[in-house]
Write a protein that holds these residues in place. Structure first.
Motif, mmCIF file in Angstrom:
data_model
loop_
_atom_site.group_PDB
_atom_site.id
_atom_site.type_symbol
_atom_site.label_atom_id
_atom_site.label_comp_id
_atom_site.label_asym_id
_atom_site.label_seq_id
_atom_site.Cartn_x
_atom_site.Cartn_y
_atom_site.Cartn_z
ATOM 1 N N SER A 108 0.960 -1.252 -0.014
ATOM 2 C CA SER A 108 -0.053 0.102 0.022
ATOM 3 C C SER A 108 0.854 1.217 -0.013
ATOM 4 O O SER A 108 2.027 1.273 0.508
ATOM 5 C CB SER A 108 -0.788 0.064 1.318
ATOM 6 O OG SER A 108 -0.078 0.117 2.392
ATOM 7 N N SER B 193 4.334 7.764 1.535
ATOM 8 C CA SER B 193 4.868 6.574 2.577
ATOM 9 C C SER B 193 4.541 5.207 1.812
ATOM 10 O O SER B 193 3.488 5.154 0.935
ATOM 11 C CB SER B 193 4.360 6.678 4.069
ATOM 12 O OG SER B 193 2.781 6.736 3.740
ATOM 13 N N LEU B 194 5.271 4.099 2.236
ATOM 14 C CA LEU B 194 4.574 2.738 1.935
ATOM 15 C C LEU B 194 4.293 2.078 2.978
ATOM 16 O O LEU B 194 5.063 2.058 4.010
ATOM 17 C CB LEU B 194 5.841 2.025 0.974
ATOM 18 C CG LEU B 194 6.172 2.654 -0.275
ATOM 19 C CD1 LEU B 194 7.704 1.626 -0.686
ATOM 20 C CD2 LEU B 194 5.410 2.424 -1.521
ATOM 21 N N GLY B 195 3.326 1.110 2.820
ATOM 22 C CA GLY B 195 2.889 -0.035 3.789
ATOM 23 C C GLY B 195 3.982 -1.151 3.382
ATOM 24 O O GLY B 195 5.071 -0.989 2.729
ATOM 25 N N ASN C 152 0.769 5.933 0.526
ATOM 26 C CA ASN C 152 0.010 6.981 1.016
ATOM 27 C C ASN C 152 0.683 8.048 0.685
ATOM 28 O O ASN C 152 1.797 8.228 0.704
ATOM 29 C CB ASN C 152 -0.161 6.830 2.601
ATOM 30 C CG ASN C 152 -1.667 5.944 3.041
ATOM 31 O OD1 ASN C 152 -1.881 5.160 2.098
ATOM 32 N ND2 ASN C 152 -1.769 6.076 4.271
HETATM 33 C C1 LIG Z 1 -2.307 4.761 4.645
HETATM 34 O O1 LIG Z 1 -3.520 5.339 5.462
HETATM 35 C C2 LIG Z 1 -4.550 4.664 5.885
HETATM 36 C C3 LIG Z 1 -5.623 5.465 6.331
HETATM 37 O O2 LIG Z 1 -5.246 6.364 7.209
HETATM 38 C C4 LIG Z 1 -4.010 3.486 7.092
HETATM 39 O O3 LIG Z 1 -4.728 2.792 7.305
HETATM 40 C C5 LIG Z 1 -2.782 3.155 6.457
HETATM 41 O O4 LIG Z 1 -1.892 2.106 7.225
HETATM 42 C C6 LIG Z 1 -1.626 3.946 5.890
HETATM 43 N N1 LIG Z 1 -0.796 3.051 4.914
HETATM 44 C C7 LIG Z 1 0.499 3.554 4.977
HETATM 45 C C8 LIG Z 1 1.540 3.179 4.020
HETATM 46 O O5 LIG Z 1 0.950 4.539 5.769
#
Ligand SMILES: *[C@@H]1O[C@H](CO)[C@@H](O)[C@H](O)[C@H]1NC(C)=O
Ligand SMILES: *[C@@H]1O[C@H](CO)[C@@H](O)[C@H](O)[C@H]1NC(C)=O
Ligand SMILES: *[C@@H]1O[C@H](CO)[C@@H](O)[C@H](O)[C@H]1NC(C)=O
Length: 240
Positions: A25, A207-209, A27
């Protein structure tokens, strides 16, 4: 068994031989309500096999198209075909019905459904690092380019125009490593590094998950994912 998991998130199920094996993911913070006018997704695919199969991609959603996935952009290795470099494909799509295009790199239709798909093959080097940019050209027309991080050489991927109610790029989505045609025995070793998305919007940070083994790959292939230095995630995998 041939399985489609790409749309397992529930948007649309298509019978396809493409399977996602890793998801990740992303963001961006402080995105204006109208969405971003630019986003860039850097990838390193130095160890990808020079053959058709893998697709390293990030998806995105346009404001006013939520909760859908609106499109994707990514890189596809190709067989070597030139003495002047290696051939790499870049693909840029929208799934939004009524998206239109006049671009010679693009055609109507995306993944067997509505939308537009643009693609280009370009000469490059696998160890360069490439940034896939999506930016608002004018109105609701969006253009994608791929930039070689070492040479700054920019290649046009394509352009499409969205219906007039669609806004800019929303601040989060997920990407995938996909493999086509899917067969549990087929993927050869690869590695890919996803880097945090970049944007020209002041005050916004990407940012990256964590990347995760996805779908049928979970526990069946040895796809491993790991964090590198801050903002870099890599996914490595093979079945051997
Ligand atoms: C991105 O944002 C969502 C909702 O705010 C959150 O659940 C998620 O962990 C975030 N992911 C990253 C990669 O920061
Ligand atoms: C395609 O070209 C036509 C004629 O020039 C123009 O009216 C139309 O807006 C263009 N469409 C896109 C999607 O660029
Ligand atoms: C490639 O360029 C992008 C955009 O400037 C940057 O964020 C990224 O860290 C670079 N990656 C590599 C591997 O050079």
């Amino acid at each position: 068994m041939k399985t489609s998991l790409f749309f397992a998130a529930g948007v649309l199920l298509l019978p396809t031989l493409t399977t996602a094996v890793v998801d990740i993911s992303w963001n961006v913070s402080n995105v204006p309500a109208s969405g971003l006018t630019h986003i860039g997704f850097p990838f390193s695919i130095a160890k990808a096999p020079h053959e058709i199969g893998y697709f390293f991609l990030q998806q995105f959603t346009f404001v006013n198209d939520e909760p859908h996935i609106s499109g994707q952009i990514g890189l596809q290795p190709r067989p070597d075909s030139s003495k002047n470099g290696f051939t790499i494909g870049a693909v840029f799509s929208s799934y939004i019905p009524d998206a239109t295009t006049n671009d010679t790199n693009c055609h109507i239709g995306a993944r067997g459904g509505a939308g537009v798909t643009c693609s280009v093959d370009f000469l490059g080097w696998y160890d360069a690092g490439y940034t896939l940019h999506v930016y608002k050209a004018r109105g609701t027309m969006w253009t994608a380019t791929v930039v070689n991080n070492k040479t700054d050489l920019e290649t046009h991927v394509g352009s499409y125009t969205l219906p007039s109610d669609k806004g800019g790029i929303a601040g989060s989505q997920q990407g995938f490593v996909e493999y086509t045609p899917w067969d549990p025995g087929s993927p050869t070793y690869t590695s890919v590094t996803f880097e945090t998305p970049v944007t020209v919007t002041p005050g916004s940070e990407g940012s990256l998950g964590d990347a995760r083994e996805y779908g049928v790959a979970r526990g069946r292939l040895t796809f491993r994912v790991r964090g590198l230095q801050k903002g870099l995630k890599s996914a490595l995998g093979s079945n051997k």
